[in-house]
Design a protein around this motif. Structure first.
Motif, PDB file in Angstrom:
ATOM      1  N   GLY A  45       0.820  -1.203   0.000  1.00  0.00           N
ATOM      2  CA  GLY A  45       0.000   0.000   0.000  1.00  0.00           C
ATOM      3  C   GLY A  45       0.849   1.246   0.000  1.00  0.00           C
ATOM      4  N   PRO A  46       0.216   2.415  -0.166  1.00  0.00           N
ATOM      5  CA  PRO A  46       0.966   3.675  -0.231  1.00  0.00           C
ATOM      6  C   PRO A  46       1.585   4.037   1.116  1.00  0.00           C
ATOM      7  CG  PRO A  46      -1.394   4.091  -0.198  1.00  0.00           C
ATOM      8  CD  PRO A  46      -1.234   2.613  -0.335  1.00  0.00           C
ATOM      9  N   GLN A  47       2.536   4.932   1.072  1.00  0.00           N
ATOM     10  CA  GLN A  47       3.182   5.419   2.284  1.00  0.00           C
ATOM     11  C   GLN A  47       2.144   6.058   3.199  1.00  0.00           C
ATOM     12  OE1 GLN A  47       6.559   5.035   2.486  1.00  0.00           O
ATOM     13  NE2 GLN A  47       6.694   5.796   4.584  1.00  0.00           N
ATOM     14  N   GLY A  48       2.213   5.742   4.491  1.00  0.00           N
ATOM     15  CA  GLY A  48       1.304   6.344   5.450  1.00  0.00           C
ATOM     16  C   GLY A  48      -0.044   5.671   5.564  1.00  0.00           C
ATOM     17  N   SER A  49      -0.205   4.496   4.968  1.00  0.00           N
ATOM     18  CA  SER A  49      -1.495   3.803   5.037  1.00  0.00           C
ATOM     19  C   SER A  49      -1.656   3.000   6.319  1.00  0.00           C
ATOM     20  CB  SER A  49      -1.662   2.882   3.823  1.00  0.00           C
ATOM     21  OG  SER A  49      -0.591   1.954   3.730  1.00  0.00           O
ATOM     22  N   GLY A  50      -0.622   2.927   7.150  1.00  0.00           N
ATOM     23  CA  GLY A  50      -0.742   2.256   8.447  1.00  0.00           C
ATOM     24  C   GLY A  50      -0.290   0.819   8.461  1.00  0.00           C
ATOM     25  N   LYS A  51       0.503   0.402   7.482  1.00  0.00           N
ATOM     26  CA  LYS A  51       0.924  -1.002   7.382  1.00  0.00           C
ATOM     27  C   LYS A  51       1.805  -1.405   8.571  1.00  0.00           C
ATOM     28  CE  LYS A  51       2.973  -0.390   3.409  1.00  0.00           C
ATOM     29  NZ  LYS A  51       2.756   1.044   3.288  1.00  0.00           N
ATOM     30  N   SER A  52       2.833  -0.620   8.838  1.00  0.00           N
ATOM     31  CA  SER A  52       3.769  -0.968   9.917  1.00  0.00           C
ATOM     32  C   SER A  52       3.093  -0.916  11.284  1.00  0.00           C
ATOM     33  CB  SER A  52       4.976  -0.033   9.896  1.00  0.00           C
ATOM     34  OG  SER A  52       5.685  -0.163   8.679  1.00  0.00           O
ATOM     35  N   THR A  53       2.217   0.053  11.474  1.00  0.00           N
ATOM     36  CA  THR A  53       1.493   0.159  12.743  1.00  0.00           C
ATOM     37  C   THR A  53       0.608  -1.058  12.962  1.00  0.00           C
ATOM     38  OG1 THR A  53       1.482   2.570  12.566  1.00  0.00           O
ATOM     39  CG2 THR A  53      -0.090   1.584  14.093  1.00  0.00           C
ATOM     40  N   PHE A  54      -0.062  -1.513  11.919  1.00  0.00           N
ATOM     41  CA  PHE A  54      -0.917  -2.704  12.021  1.00  0.00           C
ATOM     42  C   PHE A  54      -0.090  -3.919  12.433  1.00  0.00           C
ATOM     43  CE2 PHE A  54      -2.697  -6.540  10.063  1.00  0.00           C
ATOM     44  CZ  PHE A  54      -3.981  -6.541  10.603  1.00  0.00           C
ATOM     45  N   CYS A  55       1.081  -4.076  11.827  1.00  0.00           N
ATOM     46  CA  CYS A  55       1.940  -5.216  12.162  1.00  0.00           C
ATOM     47  C   CYS A  55       2.375  -5.162  13.622  1.00  0.00           C
ATOM     48  CB  CYS A  55       3.162  -5.239  11.248  1.00  0.00           C
ATOM     49  SG  CYS A  55       2.773  -5.505   9.498  1.00  0.00           S
ATOM     50  N   ARG A  56       2.779  -3.987  14.063  1.00  0.00           N
ATOM     51  CA  ARG A  56       3.252  -3.843  15.435  1.00  0.00           C
ATOM     52  C   ARG A  56       2.137  -4.119  16.439  1.00  0.00           C
ATOM     53  NH1 ARG A  56       5.301   0.576  14.702  1.00  0.00           N
ATOM     54  NH2 ARG A  56       3.663   1.969  15.448  1.00  0.00           N
ATOM     55  N   ARG A  57       0.903  -3.757  16.100  1.00  0.00           N
ATOM     56  CA  ARG A  57      -0.220  -3.924  17.025  1.00  0.00           C
ATOM     57  C   ARG A  57      -0.735  -5.365  17.083  1.00  0.00           C
ATOM     58  NH1 ARG A  57      -5.046  -0.104  16.535  1.00  0.00           N
ATOM     59  NH2 ARG A  57      -5.256  -0.578  18.763  1.00  0.00           N
ATOM     60  N   LEU A  58      -0.157  -6.251  16.306  1.00  0.00           N
ATOM     61  CA  LEU A  58      -0.582  -7.649  16.384  1.00  0.00           C
ATOM     62  C   LEU A  58      -0.203  -8.273  17.719  1.00  0.00           C
ATOM     63  CD1 LEU A  58       0.263  -8.937  12.783  1.00  0.00           C
ATOM     64  CD2 LEU A  58      -1.982  -8.398  13.743  1.00  0.00           C
ATOM     65  N   LEU A  59       0.819  -7.725  18.382  1.00  0.00           N
ATOM     66  CA  LEU A  59       1.208  -8.195  19.710  1.00  0.00           C
ATOM     67  C   LEU A  59       0.819  -7.146  20.743  1.00  0.00           C
ATOM     68  CD1 LEU A  59       4.782  -9.729  19.213  1.00  0.00           C
ATOM     69  CD2 LEU A  59       2.576 -10.891  19.196  1.00  0.00           C
ATOM     70  N   PRO A  60       0.338  -7.566  21.922  1.00  0.00           N
ATOM     71  CA  PRO A  60       0.007  -6.595  22.971  1.00  0.00           C
ATOM     72  C   PRO A  60       1.257  -5.892  23.477  1.00  0.00           C
ATOM     73  CG  PRO A  60      -0.125  -8.843  23.807  1.00  0.00           C
ATOM     74  CD  PRO A  60       0.072  -8.952  22.329  1.00  0.00           C
ATOM     75  N   GLY A  61       1.069  -4.792  24.172  1.00  0.00           N
ATOM     76  CA  GLY A  61       2.189  -3.963  24.609  1.00  0.00           C
ATOM     77  C   GLY A  61       3.202  -4.711  25.448  1.00  0.00           C
ATOM     78  N   TYR A  62       2.737  -5.615  26.328  1.00  0.00           N
ATOM     79  CA  TYR A  62       3.666  -6.308  27.217  1.00  0.00           C
ATOM     80  C   TYR A  62       4.439  -7.415  26.513  1.00  0.00           C
ATOM     81  CZ  TYR A  62      -0.834  -8.722  27.589  1.00  0.00           C
ATOM     82  OH  TYR A  62      -2.050  -9.306  27.308  1.00  0.00           O
ATOM     83  N   LEU A  63       4.155  -7.655  25.221  1.00  0.00           N
ATOM     84  CA  LEU A  63       4.932  -8.619  24.437  1.00  0.00           C
ATOM     85  C   LEU A  63       5.739  -7.943  23.333  1.00  0.00           C
ATOM     86  CD1 LEU A  63       2.453 -11.644  24.040  1.00  0.00           C
ATOM     87  CD2 LEU A  63       4.376 -11.419  25.612  1.00  0.00           C
ATOM     88  N   GLN A  64       5.795  -6.600  23.341  1.00  0.00           N
ATOM     89  CA  GLN A  64       6.534  -5.892  22.299  1.00  0.00           C
ATOM     90  C   GLN A  64       8.028  -6.192  22.352  1.00  0.00           C
ATOM     91  OE1 GLN A  64       5.516  -3.842  19.630  1.00  0.00           O
ATOM     92  NE2 GLN A  64       3.569  -4.797  20.154  1.00  0.00           N
ATOM     93  N   LEU A  65       8.505  -6.686  23.487  1.00  0.00           N
ATOM     94  CA  LEU A  65       9.900  -7.111  23.582  1.00  0.00           C
ATOM     95  C   LEU A  65      10.217  -8.189  22.555  1.00  0.00           C
ATOM     96  CD1 LEU A  65      12.649  -7.265  25.141  1.00  0.00           C
ATOM     97  CD2 LEU A  65      11.555  -8.935  26.650  1.00  0.00           C
ATOM     98  N   TYR A  66       9.183  -8.929  22.139  1.00  0.00           N
ATOM     99  CA  TYR A  66       9.375 -10.055  21.219  1.00  0.00           C
ATOM    100  C   TYR A  66       8.905  -9.713  19.806  1.00  0.00           C
ATOM    101  CZ  TYR A  66       9.810 -12.138  25.794  1.00  0.00           C
ATOM    102  OH  TYR A  66      10.201 -12.411  27.074  1.00  0.00           O
ATOM    103  N   TYR A  67       8.875  -8.405  19.493  1.00  0.00           N
ATOM    104  CA  TYR A  67       8.546  -7.932  18.139  1.00  0.00           C
ATOM    105  C   TYR A  67       9.772  -7.255  17.545  1.00  0.00           C
ATOM    106  CZ  TYR A  67       6.478  -5.079  14.428  1.00  0.00           C
ATOM    107  OH  TYR A  67       6.204  -4.480  13.221  1.00  0.00           O
ATOM    108  N   ASN A  68      10.059  -7.541  16.276  1.00  0.00           N
ATOM    109  CA  ASN A  68      11.263  -6.989  15.633  1.00  0.00           C
ATOM    110  C   ASN A  68      10.904  -6.516  14.232  1.00  0.00           C
ATOM    111  OD1 ASN A  68      13.730  -6.445  14.443  1.00  0.00           O
ATOM    112  ND2 ASN A  68      14.732  -8.310  15.145  1.00  0.00           N
ATOM    113  N   ASP A  69      11.218  -5.264  13.919  1.00  0.00           N
ATOM    114  CA  ASP A  69      11.038  -4.757  12.558  1.00  0.00           C
ATOM    115  C   ASP A  69      12.339  -4.159  12.020  1.00  0.00           C
ATOM    116  OD1 ASP A  69      11.212  -2.505  14.097  1.00  0.00           O
ATOM    117  OD2 ASP A  69       9.268  -1.660  13.535  1.00  0.00           O
TER     118      ASP A  69
END
Length: 669
Positions: free
Chosen positions: A434-458
């Motif tokens: 999708g185009p820049q700014g469509s929210g792709k990266s944010t959607f991926c990051r939100r797949l894990l809850p905040g307390y599991l963000q330690l185990y998310y890598n981009d």
């Protein structure tokens, strides 16, 4: 007694009734043996003989048998250990290893007419008995007469047709709840010590009971210093008798103004150590013990009294929690190790840094699996709302299969965390385009809850193999941001890696090769409309174009992952079959990179025979600019105009010349 084998190999299920003895012989003999987990297509129902007549399914006979299961066991040796314990129980009729090699199934009998109530009562009683005897909670999916498990292959299956049948009532019964006594290293589980009170509330209640008793016993002492000393000594002894942890009780005492507060912390700690000394000495063999061994025993006793340790298998880092605090694990870095060593020396433990490190880096520390811990402490799914589908619909796309494919990928991601299939990894990668700014990266990051963000890598680098292997065993979700930035040689490498279940490599500063479980699943994003370069590996990617993604609102993570966990427990398929793989390849054709000029023109403009005579002429330079916008591989060079002009002429497009250059009659698709 006959049971039912259900065959799901064809579109319509078939039901076969066979004797239990015959099924056991087939179970041991390999009649249901398969090479891969997803190839097991037959289920077995022990609770009823099912018969299908005229398209209607009916229970011909109800059996007084109940099925129990232990799910998500670490490995085959663990399964065998629990099997050994289960066959020692006099109630075990049948016990066999599950089809995935990570589960155990137990069949028991009850001595009463089968009804929904008696089946449920028998299940709850056996659930409590076996959970207590085996020392681990069994799966809590309450049974029906349709409850099944996979028919599989276990040459060492245990069968005792003369097993004892338990007595149950035909009315609803109350059964006590099993509570594990294992060391608590979870981030979520804080068992109560006094019914109705949390750990902290329970400890505080007992601590103040001890304090009040000590004050009342010495209220007649007039000298303040002597009074404080007497109260402190009785308080310490009372806390010991009440079973309060030494380190926690000493810390609480420092907050009592009567006892001198924090300024007297060392004195207070010494008094508590003296009070608890007799109890500590009982666990340390003093007589005839060599000094070196005595140091080890003292070190271990001190560490267990003051700290709870665990080894995080994903980060590879030991973590600690101070028993005086009672919650919150922290990474055990060098500063924490030094602090522990200093406090141990102050407490009279003659151990050095190397002694503590030897204990911390040993196999005496329990292993901690963060994702399994997270999944095992979820609430029950309400069974009504599709939280996964709701999350998928946040991606605004016209792909009719997106919701279904995303659901299957989420199931596969959770199965990867739980190690359900040790032969294959989660080999599917959703690719958000999708185009820049469509929210792709944010959607991926939100797949894990905040307390599991330690185990998310981009921020994964594909240039270093060791970094990739460490990430695959150290993260739960990896987002390959800007997927099109990968070189052509890196996409086949990714295709190879995502199919691996476990990773084998030599870690930094390691001397030998290590095999680690893979926990990571992959997702990717790109602005490039044609990011795929390897046609043979396109089935690994579920490409979806989205102009916009809704990242507003709250995601109910507990119910989202509870739904996925429940569906996996119920046997929902979490891999793509051959038909789905073929469909993914077909729909990915439009996302393949194109390097042939003729093919680029065919995908962008109508063919000459479909271009009307009233269409406008377009300058060749504008044609090339349009191709450059659609195809990243199209680069305008010195002779590109001549090559494109030659192709257009060969394809039969009308053209003419003007002073500014050649023009062609063309229309965009």
């Amino acid at each position: 007694m006959k049971i039912t084998v259900i065959n799901s190999e064809k579109k319509e299920k078939s039901y076969t009734r066979i004797e239990l003895d015959q099924f056991v012989a087939q179970l041991k003999g390999g009649a249901y043996r398969q090479h891969y987990v997803h190839e097991f297509k037959k289920d077995v129902c022990f609770a009823a003989e099912w018969l299908k007549t005229n398209g209607e399914l009916k229970a011909k006979v109800l059996n007084p048998l109940v099925l129990l299961s232990i799910e998500n066991l670490r490995d085959l040796p663990t399964v065998e250990e629990y099997k050994r314990r289960a066959i020692q129980q006099p109630y075990t009729v049948l016990c066999f290893t599950g089809h995935d090699g990570h589960s155990l199934h137990i069949v028991c009998r009850y001595d009463v007419t089968p009804t929904a109530t008696t089946l449920l009562n028998a299940f709850r009683k056996y659930h409590y008995i076996y959970s207590s005897q085996l020392g681990t909670p069994l799966a809590e999916i309450e049974p029906t007469f349709e409850t099944c498990c996979k028919a599989c292959y276990d040459p060492q299956a245990f069968y005792n047709p003369d097993a004892i049948a338990i007595q149950v009532s035909d009315e609803s019964e109350d059964t006590p709840e099993f509570r594990s006594q294992h060391e608590d290293i979870s981030d979520y589980n804080y068992p109560e010590e006094i019914p109705g009170l949390s750990v902290h509330e329970s400890r505080m209640r007992r601590f103040h009971d001890c304090l009040n008793t000590a004050i009342e016993s010495h209220y007649d002492i007039r000298d303040d210093e002597l009074f404080a000393t007497a109260v402190l000594e009785q308080l310490a002894d009372g806390c010991r008798l009440m079973g309060l942890p030494q380190a926690w009780a000493a810390r609480m005492a420092t907050f009592i103004p009567l006892l001198g507060g924090v300024k007297n912390y060392d004195l207070i700690e010494t008094v508590f150590k003296t009070a608890y000394l007799h109890q500590t000495l009982k666990t340390i063999p003093m007589k005839f013990t060599r000094p070196s061994a005595l140091v080890v025993y003292k070190t271990e006793a001190y560490m267990k009294e003051h700290y709870t340790l665990r080894l995080n298998v994903m980060t590879g880092t030991p973590e600690y929690r101070m028993n005086a605090v009672g919650y919150g694990f922290l990474p055990l870095d060098q500063a924490a190790r030094n602090t522990m060593a200093i406090k141990a020396l102050k407490a009279g433990v003659d151990s050095w840094d190397k002694d503590l490190s030897r204990y911390i880096d040993s196999n005496l520390i329990p292993k901690y699996y963060p994702m399994e811990d997270f999944m095992s402490h979820l609430p029950r799914w309400n069974g009504k709302h599709d939280y996964v589908g709701e999350l998928a619909r946040r991606v605004k796309t016209d792909n009719p299969y997106w919701e279904e494919d995303f659901h299957k990928w989420m199931l596969s991601m959770v199965a990867q965390w739980l190690g359900k299939d040790r032969q294959y990894g989660n080999a599917i990668v959703p690719l958000l385009i999708g185009p820049q700014g469509s929210g792709k990266s944010t959607f991926c990051r939100r797949l894990l809850p905040g307390y599991l963000q330690l185990y998310y890598n981009d921020r994964l680098s594909m240039k270093n193999d060791n970094d990739i292997f460490l990430a695959m065993s150290g993260y739960a979700l990896i987002n390959i941001d800007e997927f099109d930035a990968m070189s052509k040689s890196q996409q086949p490498l990714l295709k190879y890696l995502i199919s691996k279940q476990d990773v084998k490599f030599r870690p930094p500063y390691g001397k030998t090769m290590e095999e680690r479980q893979r926990f990571a699943s992959f997702i990717a994003t790109t602005n490039n409309l044609r990011p795929l370069t390897d046609p043979t590996g396109s089935r690994r990617f579920v490409c979806v174009y989205a102009d916009d993604i809704d990242n507003t609102g709250i995601i109910n993570y507990d119910q989202l992952y509870a739904q996925l966990y429940t569906e996996l427990q119920q046997g929902r398929r979490y891999w793509f079959d051959d038909d789905e793989n073929a469909r993914v390849i077909e729909q990915n054709a439009g996302f393949q990179q194109v390097c042939d000029y003729r093919r680029m023109i065919e995908l962008t403009f109508l063919p000459p025979e479909e271009t009307g005579s009233d269409e406008k002429f377009i300058y060749l330079q504008d044609v090339m600019k349009r191709l450059a916008r659609s195809f990243p591989t199209f680069v305008i060079g010195k002779n590109t105009d001549k090559e494109i002009g030659r192709k257009l002429s060969e394809m039969g497009y009308d053209h003419k010349r003007q002073n500014k250059g050649a023009l062609y009659r063309m229309k965009e698709i």
